[in-house]
Design a protein around this motif. Structure first.
Motif, PDB file in Angstrom:
ATOM      1  N   HIS A   1       0.640  -1.163  -0.067  1.00  0.00           N
ATOM      2  CA  HIS A   1       0.063  -0.063  -0.166  1.00  0.00           C
ATOM      3  C   HIS A   1       0.835   1.236   0.192  1.00  0.00           C
ATOM      4  CE1 HIS A   1       1.287  -0.019   4.084  1.00  0.00           C
ATOM      5  NE2 HIS A   1       0.687   0.879   4.442  1.00  0.00           N
TER       6      HIS A   1
ATOM      7  N   LYS B   1      -6.721  -6.687  -2.360  1.00  0.00           N
ATOM      8  CA  LYS B   1      -5.308  -6.434  -2.451  1.00  0.00           C
ATOM      9  C   LYS B   1      -4.757  -5.727  -3.376  1.00  0.00           C
ATOM     10  CE  LYS B   1      -1.039  -7.656  -0.154  1.00  0.00           C
ATOM     11  NZ  LYS B   1      -0.386  -8.872   0.398  1.00  0.00           N
TER      12      LYS B   1
ATOM     13  N   ILE C   1      -5.485  -3.941   4.703  1.00  0.00           N
ATOM     14  CA  ILE C   1      -5.604  -5.017   3.592  1.00  0.00           C
ATOM     15  C   ILE C   1      -4.288  -5.613   3.164  1.00  0.00           C
ATOM     16  CG2 ILE C   1      -6.171  -5.513   1.374  1.00  0.00           C
ATOM     17  CD1 ILE C   1      -8.864  -3.599   1.835  1.00  0.00           C
ATOM     18  N   ALA C   2      -3.363  -4.412   3.070  1.00  0.00           N
ATOM     19  CA  ALA C   2      -1.835  -4.717   2.687  1.00  0.00           C
ATOM     20  C   ALA C   2      -1.249  -5.629   3.649  1.00  0.00           C
ATOM     21  CB  ALA C   2      -1.098  -3.582   2.238  1.00  0.00           C
TER      22      ALA C   2
ATOM     23  N   GLN D   1      -6.777   3.927  -2.935  1.00  0.00           N
ATOM     24  CA  GLN D   1      -5.924   5.035  -2.460  1.00  0.00           C
ATOM     25  C   GLN D   1      -6.581   6.362  -3.130  1.00  0.00           C
ATOM     26  OE1 GLN D   1      -2.013   3.405  -2.640  1.00  0.00           O
ATOM     27  NE2 GLN D   1      -2.013   3.173  -0.358  1.00  0.00           N
TER      28      GLN D   1
ATOM     29  N   ILE E   1      -5.549  -1.907  -4.361  1.00  0.00           N
ATOM     30  CA  ILE E   1      -5.393  -0.895  -3.182  1.00  0.00           C
ATOM     31  C   ILE E   1      -4.889   0.447  -3.842  1.00  0.00           C
ATOM     32  CG2 ILE E   1      -3.426  -0.362  -1.771  1.00  0.00           C
ATOM     33  CD1 ILE E   1      -3.253  -3.008  -0.640  1.00  0.00           C
ATOM     34  N   LYS E   2      -4.309   0.411  -5.084  1.00  0.00           N
ATOM     35  CA  LYS E   2      -3.929   1.510  -5.672  1.00  0.00           C
ATOM     36  C   LYS E   2      -5.410   2.467  -6.026  1.00  0.00           C
ATOM     37  CE  LYS E   2      -1.237   4.634  -7.825  1.00  0.00           C
ATOM     38  NZ  LYS E   2      -2.188   5.810  -8.258  1.00  0.00           N
TER      39      LYS E   2
ATOM     40  N   ALA F   1      -6.986   0.518   3.417  1.00  0.00           N
ATOM     41  CA  ALA F   1      -6.191  -0.145   2.286  1.00  0.00           C
ATOM     42  C   ALA F   1      -4.851  -0.566   3.119  1.00  0.00           C
ATOM     43  CB  ALA F   1      -5.822   0.842   1.253  1.00  0.00           C
TER      44      ALA F   1
END
Length: 869
Positions: free
Chosen positions: A242, A529, A347-348, A536, A532-533, A344
């Motif tokens: 992340h 996962k 999750i990472a 974000q 994630i980007k 996030a």
């Protein structure tokens, strides 16, 4: 301490502890995390635990204390909040399936800078881990910081130690990673700031570090980034997918304010309480999300200097102000958005649970609604945010199909995955449910056969399923029907071959069900996962929208206006207010003031009594500048101002305990900082410069500083003073203007008007202010008597001059009348040019405009001049 044979477990413990000598080692032992030796002694004190001993019968018992594994996070937080590190050592094997010592490893080192599990009270606050390296000469630094919970990663090149200290303090970092050969003076400064110093050895370069450093070309900055990322990998031992790519920044990219200015202006922390209440952040924070709250704080600490970007934010605020209904809808949707940035991160890390995924789903469901509302506004100022507001329907659908609406906290005990999601899981659940039904039927059947109405079929983790009969009913059990399993004080527990068989089937189904559920959950988590980007990007856009709606809401509530940005070197504010003071006092009680500093006025010299509002007037201009440059509207009826590049403040009196410097030294250093670094586009606020030393020293320094700023810098400057002598500077400094805060006397009482008026103040009203402060009446009477005596002495000195005769060296052009005046003032043998000059100044002196102290100071100057050869 004499050595004694250690058990295999203590040998294992010590081997692991030796790898983490500066951390508390939480060593997993069954359902507890244990501490031993010095960790136990110190930990028991800090955590208020009972200290016991292991091997208590040995010659040297081992101190020991522990905490339940289910409550460990609370204990970790307590230690980390106090500046300690905690190494979490887990069992890597199932003790039930392992012969001999269970393998154990440290799975994470929690430190003040890497703590990610924040409570609700810190939801709107970042926790930054920083790192610093120096060049070969130790005169230039590379600096990086990261928030592990959100993934923010930034790096900069800093030219001076002062810039480094400013970044460390402004970011409120609790931990800094350094190289062992960092100059000792820098290490000592970091220590005095109360920041934990950690070191990191070099690790081999890996792909993730290379990816995160892309775009960073400076070798020194690449070095500090690698050291920071190596430290994170060493301590966290888990995925950091992340983390965002490092962003290079320079302090000059934003409005520069050192930490003293941020402190003096109470942007984030209240000077008196250290809390948020009573600050600019407190006033402006009507954000609805934790992400928005953090972004607001970042914007306040780093205002913009790009006029186009400032105007873009102003445009967005104006649109939201003009669309009241849509803004209310937007607020309603934002309230339902959880902390996407930190979700996030979890999750990472792999620490997300079922409830977190439900929060993620709920948040993502609001995205189409938020986007629709902004599209209805149809304004280009939101275009950048709209491009990032991409609905993630695939994730929403995945969670919707798989996760129950109210999952348990644990992801390993079952009950997280919905029925119908996985066929095999449904079979296990059917077997479990059928088994439970069979047990209920067995209990009913056995009651009927035995006639024991309170007979029950139960379960515990040690003995499994059992039939329980109270002792008074044991004689009712048919002979050889049950097999005895456990004896209790008031009952006996039994089993049957049929029950044992069913128990095996039920327990196997339950265990298989839990194992499969966890595997399914991990699979879902890993799929999310990969996005994630995208999450974000969404979080960043939503946070910006949240801050802008907060600006609009505050601007509407407190009647702020959109400022006009000008390229001219002019400030024109009509009815400006200090927004925080106004909120506390109420609109009706606050007296607004203008700030008029055209191209011909760079310095406002402010006089007036204490408590009249000089400092408030100065601060309100600075706050208006900051509010303007973060994109908010400002507290005024009308405002026109340029974009400032830096703000310097010298407000208040405080010792620098860190460096051991006095109030006056701090005052001079802050003044010097402004003089060395200010530009014509800067704003300088100097409050009572020179008061920390003797009267004439202070007055001389104050006058010299004003002249230097006026003649050599040209910055917009507000300078408040009690040295009324300085008001004469408007005669020699063309761009200096005198103003004062009005006050009047009514029936012997001082009344503050809180209104800025042109010209210098006529009196200081010091004794009146002392009266308002509650000093004893007899003390105030004595002060009045002393003041009267001093004023009388000053009058007498002026009224009793000695008669001199004119000097034969008098210039030939001097008139006869002037010579007669000289004869009336000085003896012939002492007359010189200085004395002639003093006579000329006496003739021009306007006594009615001077205070007694001003007169005394002027007489002293004349004495010095007359006695000079």
């Amino acid at each position: 301490m004499a050595k004694q044979a250690q058990t295999p477990m203590m040998v294992q413990y010590q081997k692991i502890k030796d790898q983490y000598p500066d951390a508390f080692l939480f060593y997993r032992l069954g359902d507890f995390y244990e501490m031993f030796n010095d960790d136990a002694i110190k930990g028991s004190q800090l955590l208020e635990l009972t200290l016991t001993n292991r091997s208590r019968n040995a010659e040297h018992p081992i101190p020991m204390c522990g905490v339940p594994h289910k409550a460990v996070q609370n204990y970790i937080d307590i230690l980390v909040d106090q500046g300690y590190k905690v190494a979490i050592c887990e069992q890597m094997q199932d003790p039930r399936l392992t012969k001999g010592m269970v393998k154990r490893e440290v799975i994470q080192l929690v430190t003040p800078g890497t703590q990610v599990d924040v409570g609700s009270e810190n939801a709107k606050t970042n926790n930054y881990l920083t790192a610093v390296v120096a060049n070969k000469t130790g005169e230039q630094f590379a600096f990086a910081y990261v928030d592990l919970s959100t993934g923010e990663l930034k790096v900069a090149k800093l030219a001076t130690k002062a810039e480094l200290v400013n970044e460390l303090v402004s970011l409120a970092t609790k931990e800094t990673v350094i190289e062992s050969d960092l100059p000792a003076s820098i290490q000592e400064t970091i220590k005095k700031l109360g920041i934990l110093r950690s070191t990191q050895s070099q690790l081999p370069v890996n792909s993730s570090v290379s990816y995160l450093s892309q775009g960073v070309n400076d070798p020194l900055m690449k070095r500090v980034l690698k050291m920071l990322l190596d430290y994170i990998q060493t301590t966290q031992k888990r995925s950091l997918s992340h983390l965002k790519r490092a962003v290079v920044y320079e302090p000059s990219d934003f409005l520069e304010m050192d930490h003293n200015s941020q402190y003096n202006l109470e942007l984030i922390k209240n000077i008196r309480t250290g809390k948020k209440a009573g600050t600019l952040l407190w006033l402006l924070d009507q954000t609805k999300t934790a992400m928005g709250g953090r972004k607001l704080k970042q914007w306040i600490e780093r205002p913009l200097v790009n006029a186009n970007r400032i105007n873009e934010r102003h445009d967005a605020v104006a649109v939201l102000l003009d669309h009241y209904y849509e803004r209310n809808q937007l607020q309603d949707e934002l309230i339902k958005v959880y902390d996407l940035e930190r979700l996030a991160g979890r999750i990472a890390f792999g620490s997300v649970n079922g409830r977190d995924l439900i929060q993620l789903k709920t948040s993502l469901k609001q995205v189409p609604k938020i986007k629709y509302i902004l599209e209805q506004v149809a304004d280009k100022s939101f275009q950048e945010m709209l491009t990032k507001l991409v609905p993630l329907d695939d994730i929403v659908n995945e969670i919707e199909a798989a996760i129950v609406e109210e999952p348990p906290i644990s992801v390993t005990d079952g009950g997280v995955i919905k029925d119908g999601y996985n066929e095999q899981l449904d079979k296990y659940r059917d077997a479990t449910n059928n088994g439970q039904k069979w047990l209920a039927e067995l209990e009913a059947k056995e009651r009927k056969i035995t006639g024991i109405n309170n007979l029950k079929v139960g379960f515990n983790h040690v003995f499994g399923y059992y039939i329980e009969v109270t002792k008074v009913n044991l004689n009712k059990i048919p002979e050889n029907r049950y097999q005895r399993k456990q004896t209790l004080a008031n009952a006996e527990r039994f089993s049957t071959p049929e029950l044992k068989e069913k128990e095996a089937l039920i327990l196997e189904a339950q265990e298989q069900s839990k194992t499969l559920e966890y595997k399914l959950f991990v699979t879902i988590r890993d799929r999310i996962k990969q996005s994630i980007k995208r999450i974000q990007d969404l979080a960043d856009a939503i946070a910006s929208v949240d801050v802008l709606q907060s600006f609009a809401a505050v601007s509407e509530e407190y009647r702020f206006v959109r400022p006009t940005l000008t390229a001219k070197h002019e400030v024109a504010i009509k009815d400006g207010r200090h927004p925080v003071v106004e909120k506390v006092l109420g609109h009706q009680q606050y007296v607004p003031n203008d700030v008029d500093m055209g191209s011909n006025t760079n310095v406002l010299l402010i006089t007036g009594p204490n408590m009249s509002g000089k400092s408030t007037y100065m601060r309100q201009l600075a706050l208006s500048v900051i509010m303007n440059q973060i994109g908010c509207f400002v507290p005024a009826k009308k405002a026109e101002m340029p974009v400032f590049d830096k703000i310097f403040t010298r407000i208040g009196a405080a010792d620098d305990l860190i460096s051991g410097q006095s109030t006056f030294m701090v005052e001079m250093k802050e003044a010097n900082d402004a003089i060395e670094n200010a530009t014509p586009n800067s704003l300088i606020l100097f409050d009572e410069i020179g008061r920390g030393t003797a009267t004439y020293d202070g007055m001389a320094l104050a006058e010299a500083i004003i002249e230097y700023v006026h003649n050599h810098i040209g910055a917009k400057t507000l300078f408040s003073t009690h040295y009324h002598e300085l008001t004469a500077l408007d005669e020699s400094l063309k761009q200096l203007q005198n103003v004062h805060v009005g006050a009047t006397e009514s029936n012997g009482e001082l009344v503050f008007l809180h209104k800025i008026q042109p010209g210098p103040a006529d009196k200081s009203y010091g004794i009146h202010v002392a009266k308002l402060a509650g000093l004893p009446n007899n003390l105030l009477k004595r002060a009045n008597d002393i003041l009267t005596r001093l004023e009388k002495q000053a009058d007498e000195k002026q009224a009793e001059p000695k008669a001199p005769r004119v000097s034969q060296s008098q210039p030939s052009h001097q008139t006869e009348a002037t010579q007669e005046e000289q004869i009336s003032l000085f003896p012939l043998e002492t007359v010189n040019d200085n004395q002639v000059e003093v006579v000329s100044e006496i003739k021009k002196l306007d006594l009615m405009s001077k205070t007694p102290m001003q007169v005394m100071n002027q007489v002293y100057k004349w004495q010095q001049k007359i006695n000079r050869e």
